[in-house]
Design a protein around this motif. Structure first.
Motif, PDB file in Angstrom:
ATOM      1  N   ARG A 297      22.039 -20.882   2.321  1.00 52.68           N
ATOM      2  CA  ARG A 297      23.351 -20.255   1.709  1.00 52.68           C
ATOM      3  C   ARG A 297      24.551 -21.380   2.232  1.00 52.68           C
ATOM      4  O   ARG A 297      24.573 -22.112   3.114  1.00 52.68           O
ATOM      5  N   THR A 298      25.633 -21.616   1.467  1.00 54.58           N
ATOM      6  CA  THR A 298      26.499 -22.464   1.571  1.00 54.58           C
ATOM      7  C   THR A 298      27.907 -21.659   2.294  1.00 54.58           C
ATOM      8  O   THR A 298      28.597 -20.912   1.927  1.00 54.58           O
ATOM      9  N   ILE A 299      28.225 -22.169   3.570  1.00 52.31           N
ATOM     10  CA  ILE A 299      29.114 -21.305   4.288  1.00 52.31           C
ATOM     11  C   ILE A 299      30.392 -22.316   4.559  1.00 52.31           C
ATOM     12  O   ILE A 299      30.283 -23.339   4.688  1.00 52.31           O
ATOM     13  N   SER A 300      31.568 -21.924   3.816  1.00 54.05           N
ATOM     14  CA  SER A 300      32.725 -22.649   4.000  1.00 54.05           C
ATOM     15  C   SER A 300      33.624 -22.295   5.142  1.00 54.05           C
ATOM     16  O   SER A 300      33.744 -21.248   5.515  1.00 54.05           O
ATOM     17  N   THR A 301      33.791 -23.342   6.058  1.00 51.32           N
ATOM     18  CA  THR A 301      34.331 -22.861   7.199  1.00 51.32           C
ATOM     19  C   THR A 301      35.724 -22.747   7.279  1.00 51.32           C
ATOM     20  O   THR A 301      36.692 -23.230   6.378  1.00 51.32           O
ATOM     21  N   SER A 302      36.448 -21.849   8.212  1.00 45.94           N
ATOM     22  CA  SER A 302      37.668 -21.404   8.275  1.00 45.94           C
ATOM     23  C   SER A 302      38.035 -21.090   9.735  1.00 45.94           C
ATOM     24  O   SER A 302      37.094 -21.329  10.483  1.00 45.94           O
ATOM     25  N   GLY A 308      37.566 -23.800  13.926  1.00 36.28           N
ATOM     26  CA  GLY A 308      38.251 -23.928  12.342  1.00 36.28           C
ATOM     27  C   GLY A 308      39.845 -23.680  12.578  1.00 36.28           C
ATOM     28  O   GLY A 308      40.238 -22.996  13.515  1.00 36.28           O
ATOM     29  N   TRP A 309      40.548 -24.473  11.534  1.00 31.83           N
ATOM     30  CA  TRP A 309      41.838 -24.434  11.611  1.00 31.83           C
ATOM     31  C   TRP A 309      42.755 -23.390  10.811  1.00 31.83           C
ATOM     32  O   TRP A 309      43.444 -22.797  11.223  1.00 31.83           O
ATOM     33  N   TRP A 310      42.163 -23.280   9.501  1.00 38.30           N
ATOM     34  CA  TRP A 310      43.011 -22.403   8.432  1.00 38.30           C
ATOM     35  C   TRP A 310      42.427 -21.064   8.255  1.00 38.30           C
ATOM     36  O   TRP A 310      41.012 -21.044   8.194  1.00 38.30           O
ATOM     37  N   ARG A 311      43.094 -20.115   8.266  1.00 35.42           N
ATOM     38  CA  ARG A 311      42.627 -18.809   7.628  1.00 35.42           C
ATOM     39  C   ARG A 311      41.941 -18.876   6.319  1.00 35.42           C
ATOM     40  O   ARG A 311      40.922 -18.136   6.074  1.00 35.42           O
ATOM     41  N   LEU A 312      42.464 -19.800   5.568  1.00 37.17           N
ATOM     42  CA  LEU A 312      41.732 -19.981   3.941  1.00 37.17           C
ATOM     43  C   LEU A 312      40.663 -20.864   3.915  1.00 37.17           C
ATOM     44  O   LEU A 312      40.980 -21.984   4.442  1.00 37.17           O
ATOM     45  N   ALA A 313      39.380 -20.624   3.783  1.00 33.71           N
ATOM     46  CA  ALA A 313      38.413 -21.888   3.781  1.00 33.71           C
ATOM     47  C   ALA A 313      38.829 -22.678   2.605  1.00 33.71           C
ATOM     48  O   ALA A 313      39.486 -22.059   1.507  1.00 33.71           O
ATOM     49  N   GLY A 314      38.417 -23.869   2.716  1.00 32.60           N
ATOM     50  CA  GLY A 314      38.442 -24.647   1.593  1.00 32.60           C
ATOM     51  C   GLY A 314      39.919 -25.568   1.298  1.00 32.60           C
ATOM     52  O   GLY A 314      40.088 -26.349   0.314  1.00 32.60           O
ATOM     53  N   LEU A 315      40.532 -25.354   2.553  1.00 33.86           N
ATOM     54  CA  LEU A 315      41.800 -26.148   2.336  1.00 33.86           C
ATOM     55  C   LEU A 315      41.727 -27.594   2.846  1.00 33.86           C
ATOM     56  O   LEU A 315      42.371 -28.633   2.610  1.00 33.86           O
ATOM     57  N   GLY A 316      40.395 -27.906   3.347  1.00 35.76           N
ATOM     58  CA  GLY A 316      40.369 -29.217   3.737  1.00 35.76           C
ATOM     59  C   GLY A 316      40.322 -29.620   5.166  1.00 35.76           C
ATOM     60  O   GLY A 316      41.346 -29.166   5.899  1.00 35.76           O
TER      61      GLY A 316
END
Ligand code: SOE
Length: 376
Positions: A297-302, A308-316
């Motif tokens: 499974r692919t976990i996007s970090t947040s 993790g830095w941002w509340r929203l995953a996928g910001l970079g």
């Protein structure tokens, strides 16, 4: 709220990355500190412009005079490696906390002296093994630590670059005498840092390394060993203290690979895949999934994940962010007085490991890596 004043020594490539990262580090919400980018030191003629552009309040071409300043709390050493020890030891003697780029020196004996001096002076140190602080890697560590992945079994890692094809053969990195640590020391040290961070320490290694020749593919072993040559590629097998096993590959002549860290590992309850070029995500598999759903499974970090830095995953999350995250660890270690890792003791251990890989390649034998406790 404490204000920490930093002086950066070395305004090249890493100096630029660190200038960005020092500005970003206090944005970590629970840091309880501000950072003032007080002084930059370099001998480049355009230093006044560079200082302005990178956001430093003052500049100097004399690191010794900056060390005398009482208002400076942290010295950040970003020069080529052959200058690290002198500057870092003087900074420690002046009572400064010291951040130093890797390798802390290319000389094992000197690295041990640096670790000992920092311990005796009671100042905090940290080494620039920045990639381990990538949130996806921090999450992999958490999954191992809290037992969700079980026990480490096998690590397969690489760090590949293609820069060797176009690099200036006269650059300081090209010769050991001008500070070059070779591909194993320069980027191999990052992938073993990550491997040991996740799996625990390596007990012994067996290796092959090669140096590039412009005429034929690789230099002969006798030319490589006899000359002042850095290694340009290497492969090694490792056995960890835990009994886990690992394989590693590094190269500066890997066409198409700009800056590519990749690893996967197997553990007793699951496995992980990580690709620096897709560093937002960690691919994780667990053995006890329902059979028809089992797989990676692919976990996007947040901010749900460590570091993790941002509340929203996928910001970079990029190179400046992971460098800022490493400074956050350093700052927390200074404020708490408890220190952070990797510190100079870990930096000396890294150097011992790089040396063990070199020795294994030359001797054709498995070489034991000294225990980390010996460099702390
Ligand atoms: C050159 O190989 C280099 O700048 C390394 O020295 C760094 O550690 C790595 O982050 C990027 O590549």
């Amino acid at each position: 709220m404490r204000d920490l004043k930093v002086a950066l020594v070395g305004g090249g490539f890493m100096g630029k990355a660190h200038s960005l990262a020092w500005s970003m580090a206090p944005i970590g919400l629970d840091l309880n500190a501000t950072v003032t980018k007080e002084a930059i030191v370099d001998i480049r003629p355009d230093l006044p412009d560079v200082a302005r552009q990178l956001g430093w309040n003052t500049f100097s071409d004399d690191w010794k005079s900056v060390l005398k300043r009482d208002d400076i709390d942290i010295i950040d050493v970003c020069t080529p490696p052959q200058f690290h020890a002198e500057i870092a030891l003087a900074a420690i003697a002046a009572g400064k906390h010291v951040f130093c780029e890797k390798p802390i020196t290319n000389d094992v004996a000197e690295a041990l002296v640096m670790a000992k001096a920092a311990r005796a002076a009671g100042v905090q140190t940290q080494v620039g093994f920045n990639y381990r602080h990538t949130p996806a890697i921090s999450f992999a560590k958490l999954l191992l630590e809290d037992g969700r992945l079980g026990r480490p079994l096998q690590f397969r890692g690489s760090f590949l670059q293609e820069g060797g094809f176009t690099a200036d053969p006269n650059r300081w990195r090209a010769l050991k005498s001008t500070g070059g640590s070779g591909t194993v020391g320069d980027i191999g040290s990052h992938i073993v840092d990550i491997a040991e961070y996740l799996f625990g320490d390596i007990r012994r290694v067996s290796a092959r390394v090669r140096s590039r020749d412009t005429e034929v593919a690789w230099k002969s072993e006798s030319e490589r060993i006899g000359g002042d040559l850095i290694d340009d590629a290497g492969v090694w097998l490792a056995e960890f203290e835990s009994g886990a096993i690992g394989t590693f590959a590094v190269s500066s002549f890997a066409s198409g690979h700009k800056n590519h860290i990749g690893f996967e590992f197997d553990a007793s309850r699951g496995g992980v895949e990580f690709d620096w070029n897709d560093r937002e995500v960690l691919r994780v598999s667990f053995i006890d999934e329902e059979p028809d759903l089992a797989g990676f499974r692919t976990i996007s970090t947040s901010d749900k994940h460590p570091d993790g830095w941002w509340r929203l995953a996928g910001l970079g999350t990029g190179y400046p962010e992971i460098s800022a995250i490493q400074f956050q660890h350093f700052i927390r270690g200074i404020l708490s007085g408890e220190g952070s890792h990797p510190d100079f003791g870990d930096g000396a251990h890294s150097q011992l490991l790089v040396e063990a890989i070199a020795e294994a390649a030359v001797s054709d034998h498995w070489v034991d890596v000294p225990r980390r406790s010996e460099s702390r």
